[in-house]
Design an enzyme around this catalytic site. Structure first.
Site, short mmCIF file in Angstrom:
data_model
loop_
_atom_site.label_atom_id
_atom_site.label_comp_id
_atom_site.label_asym_id
_atom_site.label_seq_id
_atom_site.Cartn_x
_atom_site.Cartn_y
_atom_site.Cartn_z
N ARG A 1 14.65 -9.17 -10.85
CA ARG A 1 13.68 -9.11 -9.75
C ARG A 1 12.42 -9.91 -10.07
O ARG A 1 11.52 -9.97 -9.25
CB ARG A 1 13.28 -7.66 -9.54
CG ARG A 1 13.66 -7.09 -8.18
CD ARG A 1 13.21 -5.66 -8.20
NE ARG A 1 13.19 -5.03 -6.94
CZ ARG A 1 14.09 -4.11 -6.57
NH1 ARG A 1 15.11 -3.81 -7.33
NH2 ARG A 1 13.94 -3.51 -5.42
N ARG B 1 15.95 4.51 7.04
CA ARG B 1 17.05 4.72 6.09
C ARG B 1 17.05 6.16 5.55
O ARG B 1 16.01 6.72 5.24
CB ARG B 1 16.90 3.74 4.92
CG ARG B 1 17.96 3.89 3.87
CD ARG B 1 18.03 2.70 2.99
NE ARG B 1 16.87 2.51 2.14
CZ ARG B 1 16.77 1.51 1.26
NH1 ARG B 1 17.74 0.64 1.14
NH2 ARG B 1 15.70 1.40 0.52
P1 AMP Z 1 15.91 -0.60 -5.34
O1 AMP Z 1 16.75 0.59 -5.14
O2 AMP Z 1 16.63 -1.75 -5.96
O3 AMP Z 1 15.13 -0.99 -4.11
O4 AMP Z 1 14.80 -0.18 -6.44
C1 AMP Z 1 13.90 0.88 -6.21
C2 AMP Z 1 12.68 0.72 -7.09
O5 AMP Z 1 13.05 0.73 -8.48
C3 AMP Z 1 11.92 -0.59 -6.92
O6 AMP Z 1 11.03 -0.56 -5.81
C4 AMP Z 1 11.20 -0.69 -8.25
O7 AMP Z 1 10.11 0.21 -8.31
C5 AMP Z 1 12.25 -0.18 -9.23
N1 AMP Z 1 13.12 -1.27 -9.71
C6 AMP Z 1 14.46 -1.36 -9.55
N2 AMP Z 1 14.93 -2.46 -10.15
C7 AMP Z 1 13.86 -3.09 -10.69
C8 AMP Z 1 13.70 -4.31 -11.42
N3 AMP Z 1 14.76 -5.09 -11.70
N4 AMP Z 1 12.46 -4.65 -11.81
C9 AMP Z 1 11.40 -3.88 -11.54
N5 AMP Z 1 11.48 -2.72 -10.84
C10 AMP Z 1 12.70 -2.32 -10.42
#
Ligand code: AMP
Length: 263
Positions: free
Chosen positions: A121, A160
């Site tokens: 990310r 969602r």
């Molecule tokens: P997601 O389900 O992928 O939208 O992730 C939910 C939250 O987890 C994000 O908004 C971040 O706070 C954290 N997160 C997940 N993956 C990452 C990553 N690769 N780098 C930084 N934060 C992450």
């Protein structure tokens, strides 16, 4: 110790969990990264793709959510800090994310391939992944970049709902459950993720623009980018995704021009 044999989601339960599926090798193995803003449907597409490809689905967001739901365990100081960032919609610092990915390196080596959803990310994470894959002599096959207009992203995120048991995803209007707040598949309770609240959505979209969007150029430069328009139903988006991946493989493309798939 939490041992779950033959479980493709073993990586969710921490480095002690085993996945025996790594013993099988598939001729159609794919190693894929899914890119795109939050709410674009990466999680749903990753679930379809892993089902079809028999690959490991690695979602860093799911790892953080799994850590948060383990109420019987006190999280490590690093994980507690990560969960605090997450609940406010901020990105978790690269060092913590990378430490977690390294704990599950077996999933990256899996002979069945992998689908990375929500990782990398940031450019730093993408570079760490690139170096690790080089060291392990693994090659990324494609990076699928899902695109969607911002207004639609906000509508998707705010409506969602996620099942607290099987993690199935619903939407209050476009994919409503048969019974309000109850999962159609397992009867679990549907909840709104903390980071899908309006104040966190704005922070997440900002973090995406600043930190994650530059990865599009990073992977375009490496000839890995496949852009897929994420409008329509999950099934339609999936069809576009598989068509794009198939076209890429049929053309024997490892490094080449960007593929763009619309309706
Ligand atoms: P997601 O389900 O992928 O939208 O992730 C939910 C939250 O987890 C994000 O908004 C971040 O706070 C954290 N997160 C997940 N993956 C990452 C990553 N690769 N780098 C930084 N934060 C992450």
């Amino acid at each position: 110790m939490n041992m779950r044999e033959n479980d493709r989601a073993a990586w969710l339960y921490g480095p002690s969990a085993k996945c025996r599926a790594a013993l099988t090798s598939k001729p159609t193995r794919w190693r894929i990264v899914l890119l795109g803003p939050p709410g674009v449907g990466k999680g749903t597409q990753a679930a379809f793709l892993t089902e079809q490809l028999g690959a490991c689905h690695l979602s860093t967001g799911d790892v953080f959510r799994a850590a948060r739901s383990q109420r019987d365990k006190t999280p490590s100081p690093a994980m507690a800090a990560a969960l605090d960032y997450m609940s406010r919609g901020h990105l978790v610092p690269d060092e913590i994310v990378w430490q977690m990915v390294c704990e599950r390196i077996g999933c990256l080596r899996c002979n069945g391939g992998f689908v990375l959803d929500g990782f990398p990310r940031t450019l730093a994470q993408a570079d760490s992944l690139r170096k690790l894959m080089e060291k392990e002599q693994l090659r990324l096959d494609a990076v699928v970049n899902y695109v969607l207009p911002p207004a639609e992203i906000v509508a998707r995120l705010s409506g969602r709902r996620t099942c607290d048991k099987c993690k199935a995803i619903f939407h209050v209007t476009s994919q409503a459950p048969k019974q309000q707040s109850i999962c159609d598949h397992c009867g679990g309770r549907l909840y709104q993720r903390e980071d899908d609240h309006p104040e966190s959505i704005a922070v997440r979209l900002d973090a995406y623009e600043k930190s994650t969007a530059p990865l599009i150029q990073f992977y375009r430069n490496r000839g890995l980018l496949v852009t897929v328009v994420a409008t329509g139903s999950p099934a339609e988006i999936f069809q576009r995704t598989t068509m794009a991946l198939q076209a890429r493989r049929e053309s024997g493309q490892q490094v080449g021009p960007e593929t763009y798939v619309q309706q």
